[in-house]
Design an enzyme around this catalytic site. Structure first.
Site, PDB file in Angstrom:
ATOM      1  N   SER A 145       0.838  -1.270   0.003  1.00 39.61           N
ATOM      2  CA  SER A 145      -0.023  -0.063  -0.089  1.00 39.61           C
ATOM      3  C   SER A 145       0.748   1.326  -0.078  1.00 39.61           C
ATOM      4  O   SER A 145       2.196   1.157   0.506  1.00 39.61           O
ATOM      5  CB  SER A 145      -0.818   0.009   1.354  1.00 39.61           C
ATOM      6  OG  SER A 145      -1.395   1.427   1.472  1.00 39.61           O
ATOM      7  N   TYR A 158      -0.667  -0.999  10.660  1.00 40.24           N
ATOM      8  CA  TYR A 158      -0.673  -1.531   9.320  1.00 40.24           C
ATOM      9  C   TYR A 158       0.252  -1.158   8.193  1.00 40.24           C
ATOM     10  O   TYR A 158       0.486  -1.893   7.403  1.00 40.24           O
ATOM     11  CB  TYR A 158      -2.301  -1.115   9.082  1.00 40.24           C
ATOM     12  CG  TYR A 158      -2.646  -1.148   7.492  1.00 40.24           C
ATOM     13  CD1 TYR A 158      -3.224  -2.548   7.239  1.00 40.24           C
ATOM     14  CD2 TYR A 158      -2.685  -0.096   6.552  1.00 40.24           C
ATOM     15  CE1 TYR A 158      -3.506  -2.721   5.603  1.00 40.24           C
ATOM     16  CE2 TYR A 158      -2.927  -0.299   5.283  1.00 40.24           C
ATOM     17  CZ  TYR A 158      -3.313  -1.562   4.724  1.00 40.24           C
ATOM     18  OH  TYR A 158      -3.879  -1.638   3.449  1.00 40.24           O
TER      19      TYR A 158
END
Ligand SMILES: NC(=O)c1ccc[n+]([C@@H]2O[C@H](COP(=O)([O-])OP(=O)(O)OC[C@H]3O[C@@H](n4cnc5c(N)ncnc54)[C@H](OP(=O)(O)O)[C@@H]3O)[C@@H](O)[C@H]2O)c1
Length: 261
Positions: A145, A158
């Site tokens: 990401s 995360y």
């Protein structure tokens, strides 16, 4: 030079971890359209089976579903041990992304980030690799990401796990090249998945559909270790990684994650 189709190069079986909706479902659809037989994993059995049934109406491919929690190492090992087909392409899509200040997250949530986003891809990749090496061909896609390009406040754990996936893919890309195995990390920006819709009220610049991200990433496999789907996202990553001072990149990400639920 001989040009192989994706099915010839990595087929006939692909395994998608986190496949019942959103991006995982889009990977499944793109691959079924290319003639891949699919092994689909997710936790919610009924949702996964319903998705596979819909896919089966559109494509004449073999579809196998398994309800597996990628955060449960024993379940992942048991699933891999029960596999009776050779996986030529692995897509590790499942992720856990709790939003909030690090101090406010429960220990259980933090450990789950590590289990699903870090241990999961390590374990599943390692489990399917020997057969790929035996066949002398294969492909591995790890979802990373843009959040993993720099520290991301309110998504700190995360984001760090997504950085881990990008770095893991880079190492494996070089290591597995002589074995005929392609590895790529897809560093996606915002994707209109159910998970994203839940967390974000406004649409970020460069937001793509799951189908766009899946298709672009599949086409990029074999062309390099890290791929960023979408022009705006490519620019954003270049700016954040190469141009912006680190402190400034973190501030920009902080402004973006402030509105997450
Ligand atoms: N959405 C974004 O904006 C965005 C941006 C950048 C990167 N990414 C990355 O792209 C990937 C997909 O993102 P998404 O969160 O939007 O997900 P998604 O593709 O919409 O859906 C998640 C899928 O994974 C399954 N799943 C979730 N946790 C699982 C677990 N522990 N074990 C097995 N299956 C599991 C879900 O089904 P069950 O709930 O039934 O298990 C569902 O099928 C993630 O790796 C994420 O980090 C997303």
């Amino acid at each position: 030079m001989v040009l192989y189709t994706m099915l010839e190069k990595y087929g006939p079986y692909a395994l998608i971890a986190g496949a019942s909706e959103g991006l995982g479902a889009a990977y499944a659809e793109s691959l079924a359209g290319r003639g891949f037989n699919l092994v689909l994993l997710a936790r919610r059995k009924e949702k996964l089976e319903a998705f596979a049934a819909e896919l089966g109406k559109k494509y004449s491919v073999e579809l196998v579903t398994h309800a597996v929690d990628m955060g449960d190492l024993e379940a992942v090992k048991a699933f891999a041990g029960s596999l009776n087909v050779q996986i030529g392409l692995l897509v590790y899509n499942a992720a856990y992304a709790p939003v909030g200040l690090f101090k406010d997250l429960e220990e259980e949530q933090l450990m789950r980030i590590a289990a699903v986003n870090v241990r999961g891809p390590l374990a599943l990749t390692r489990l399917v690799l020997p057969k790929m090496i035996e066949r002398g061909k294969g492909g591995v896609i790890l979802m990373s990401s843009l959040a993993g390009t720099q520290g991301s406040p309110r998504l700190a754990g995360y984001a760090a796990s997504k950085a881990f996936n990008a770095i893991l893919a880079e190492g494996l890309w070089e290591e597995l090249k002589p074995c005929g195995i392609d590895v790529i990390a897809s560093c996606a920006g915002a994707i209109l998945t159910p998970g994203y819709n839940q967390a974000q009220a406004a649409r970020a610049p460069g937001t793509l559909s799951p189908a766009q991200v899946a298709e672009k990433t599949l086409k990029a496999l074999g062309k390099g270790p890290v791929f960023v789907p979408g022009g705006i996202n490519k620019l954003a990553r270049f700016f954040l990684m190469r141009l912006a001072p680190r402190k400034f990149a973190i501030k920009i990400m902080s402004a973006n994650t402030r509105s997450l639920n």
